[in-house]
Design a protein around this motif. Structure first.
Motif, PDB file in Angstrom:
ATOM      1  N   ASP A  61       0.966  -0.988   0.074  1.00 37.66           N
ATOM      2  CA  ASP A  61      -0.004   0.052   0.092  1.00 37.66           C
ATOM      3  C   ASP A  61       0.899   1.362  -0.014  1.00 37.66           C
ATOM      4  O   ASP A  61       1.494   1.511   0.909  1.00 37.66           O
ATOM      5  N   ASN A  62       1.010   1.771  -1.143  1.00 35.15           N
ATOM      6  CA  ASN A  62       2.123   2.831  -1.129  1.00 35.15           C
ATOM      7  C   ASN A  62       1.717   4.153  -0.477  1.00 35.15           C
ATOM      8  O   ASN A  62       2.457   5.030  -0.135  1.00 35.15           O
ATOM      9  N   ALA A  63       0.473   4.387  -0.392  1.00 31.51           N
ATOM     10  CA  ALA A  63      -0.237   5.541   0.483  1.00 31.51           C
ATOM     11  C   ALA A  63       0.255   5.357   1.787  1.00 31.51           C
ATOM     12  O   ALA A  63       0.280   6.346   2.564  1.00 31.51           O
ATOM     13  N   LYS A  64       0.432   4.063   2.464  1.00 32.93           N
ATOM     14  CA  LYS A  64       0.881   3.981   3.813  1.00 32.93           C
ATOM     15  C   LYS A  64       2.119   3.442   3.801  1.00 32.93           C
ATOM     16  O   LYS A  64       2.682   3.491   4.851  1.00 32.93           O
ATOM     17  N   ASN A  65       2.824   3.287   2.960  1.00 37.06           N
ATOM     18  CA  ASN A  65       4.238   3.026   2.596  1.00 37.06           C
ATOM     19  C   ASN A  65       4.607   1.725   3.573  1.00 37.06           C
ATOM     20  O   ASN A  65       5.522   1.364   4.235  1.00 37.06           O
ATOM     21  N   THR A  66       3.719   0.744   3.109  1.00 40.64           N
ATOM     22  CA  THR A  66       3.626  -0.522   3.934  1.00 40.64           C
ATOM     23  C   THR A  66       3.585  -1.708   2.910  1.00 40.64           C
ATOM     24  O   THR A  66       2.656  -1.615   1.783  1.00 40.64           O
ATOM     25  N   VAL A  67       4.209  -2.887   3.247  1.00 45.97           N
ATOM     26  CA  VAL A  67       4.167  -4.108   2.368  1.00 45.97           C
ATOM     27  C   VAL A  67       3.790  -4.929   3.498  1.00 45.97           C
ATOM     28  O   VAL A  67       4.104  -4.972   4.456  1.00 45.97           O
ATOM     29  N   TYR A  68       3.077  -5.834   2.916  1.00 46.73           N
ATOM     30  CA  TYR A  68       2.210  -6.996   3.584  1.00 46.73           C
ATOM     31  C   TYR A  68       2.634  -8.393   3.249  1.00 46.73           C
ATOM     32  O   TYR A  68       3.099  -8.509   1.979  1.00 46.73           O
ATOM     33  N   LEU A  69       2.834  -9.173   4.313  1.00 45.78           N
ATOM     34  CA  LEU A  69       2.899 -10.813   3.525  1.00 45.78           C
ATOM     35  C   LEU A  69       1.810 -11.514   4.255  1.00 45.78           C
ATOM     36  O   LEU A  69       1.706 -11.642   5.509  1.00 45.78           O
ATOM     37  N   LEU A  70       0.805 -11.846   3.457  1.00 44.95           N
ATOM     38  CA  LEU A  70      -0.191 -12.747   3.863  1.00 44.95           C
ATOM     39  C   LEU A  70      -0.026 -14.192   3.920  1.00 44.95           C
ATOM     40  O   LEU A  70       0.379 -14.582   2.862  1.00 44.95           O
ATOM     41  N   MET A  71       0.190 -14.710   5.024  1.00 43.01           N
ATOM     42  CA  MET A  71       0.803 -16.139   5.138  1.00 43.01           C
ATOM     43  C   MET A  71      -0.501 -17.110   5.495  1.00 43.01           C
ATOM     44  O   MET A  71      -1.096 -16.986   6.629  1.00 43.01           O
ATOM     45  N   ASN A  72      -0.996 -17.945   4.704  1.00 43.04           N
ATOM     46  CA  ASN A  72      -1.854 -18.959   4.860  1.00 43.04           C
ATOM     47  C   ASN A  72      -1.346 -20.283   4.918  1.00 43.04           C
ATOM     48  O   ASN A  72      -0.529 -20.653   4.193  1.00 43.04           O
ATOM     49  N   SER A  73      -2.379 -21.020   5.288  1.00 42.23           N
ATOM     50  CA  SER A  73      -1.931 -22.567   5.353  1.00 42.23           C
ATOM     51  C   SER A  73      -0.361 -22.985   5.886  1.00 42.23           C
ATOM     52  O   SER A  73       0.317 -23.428   5.316  1.00 42.23           O
ATOM     53  N   LEU A  74      -0.289 -22.164   6.954  1.00 41.48           N
ATOM     54  CA  LEU A  74       1.050 -22.268   7.424  1.00 41.48           C
ATOM     55  C   LEU A  74       1.674 -23.753   7.842  1.00 41.48           C
ATOM     56  O   LEU A  74       0.604 -24.493   8.210  1.00 41.48           O
ATOM     57  N   LYS A  75       2.951 -23.947   7.690  1.00 43.21           N
ATOM     58  CA  LYS A  75       3.519 -25.359   7.883  1.00 43.21           C
ATOM     59  C   LYS A  75       4.349 -24.975   8.729  1.00 43.21           C
ATOM     60  O   LYS A  75       5.220 -24.031   9.088  1.00 43.21           O
ATOM     61  N   PRO A  76       4.885 -26.131   9.640  1.00 38.02           N
ATOM     62  CA  PRO A  76       5.967 -25.726  10.730  1.00 38.02           C
ATOM     63  C   PRO A  76       7.327 -25.630  10.138  1.00 38.02           C
ATOM     64  O   PRO A  76       8.103 -24.688  10.781  1.00 38.02           O
ATOM     65  N   GLU A  77       7.391 -25.629   8.845  1.00 36.41           N
ATOM     66  CA  GLU A  77       8.618 -25.462   7.962  1.00 36.41           C
ATOM     67  C   GLU A  77       8.578 -23.926   7.749  1.00 36.41           C
ATOM     68  O   GLU A  77       9.690 -23.451   7.230  1.00 36.41           O
ATOM     69  N   ASP A  78       7.615 -23.393   7.935  1.00 36.72           N
ATOM     70  CA  ASP A  78       7.551 -22.071   7.758  1.00 36.72           C
ATOM     71  C   ASP A  78       8.072 -20.852   8.823  1.00 36.72           C
ATOM     72  O   ASP A  78       8.275 -19.881   8.922  1.00 36.72           O
ATOM     73  N   ALA A  79       8.181 -21.840   9.940  1.00 35.07           N
ATOM     74  CA  ALA A  79       8.836 -21.198  11.115  1.00 35.07           C
ATOM     75  C   ALA A  79      10.095 -20.423  11.026  1.00 35.07           C
ATOM     76  O   ALA A  79      11.128 -21.141  10.464  1.00 35.07           O
ATOM     77  N   ALA A  80      10.338 -19.029  11.330  1.00 36.26           N
ATOM     78  CA  ALA A  80      11.568 -18.483  10.935  1.00 36.26           C
ATOM     79  C   ALA A  80      11.460 -16.992  11.384  1.00 36.26           C
ATOM     80  O   ALA A  80      10.426 -16.694  11.694  1.00 36.26           O
TER      81      ALA A  80
END
Length: 130
Positions: free
Chosen positions: A77-96
């Motif tokens: 969202d360039n108006a808010k100077n913000t980038v997002y990462l939406l993470m779904n179906s998380l797996k244990p190997e995504d832990a970091a």
């Protein structure tokens, strides 16, 4: 100079969701935000940092690591100077620890996927329980 501050990390169960945010600031970023490619990387204990997702300054171009395709979505969202990462179906190997990164690449549709970003945040921890 660009400052990046991540938030939104925490714990989730496998199959759950989390959304990370990265707020960017700095006079150069505010003036040239569409020239900044932004990305997410992650590093698990004992492993090297790896690419997760990237988005161009315009938001029109994105790319993902094969391991997260179809599950993670990067948006900005360039108006808010913000980038997002939406993470779904998380797996244990995504832990970091997840890191936000920014690099001034010039073109609004340019993306880079290597780790040669100029600016990095401090990171936010994501834990996934099985």
């Amino acid at each position: 100079q660009v400052q990046l501050v991540e938030s939104g990390g925490g714990s989730a169960q496998a199959g759950g969701s989390l959304t990370l945010s990265c707020a960017a600031s700095g006079p150069d970023f505010s003036s040239w935000k569409t020239g900044y490619c932004m990305g997410w990387f992650r590093q698990a204990p004992g492993k090297e940092r790896e690419f997760v997702a990237v988005i161009s300054g315009s938001g029109r171009n994105t790319d993902y690591a094969d391991s997260v395709k179809g599950r993670f979505t990067i948006r900005r969202d360039n108006a808010k100077n913000t980038v997002y990462l939406l993470m779904n179906s998380l797996k244990p190997e995504d832990a970091a620890v997840y890191y936000c990164a920014a690099d001034r690449v010039g073109g609004p549709d340019t993306i880079i996927v290597d780790g040669l970003f100029d600016y990095w945040g401090q990171g936010t921890q994501v834990t996934v329980s099985s």
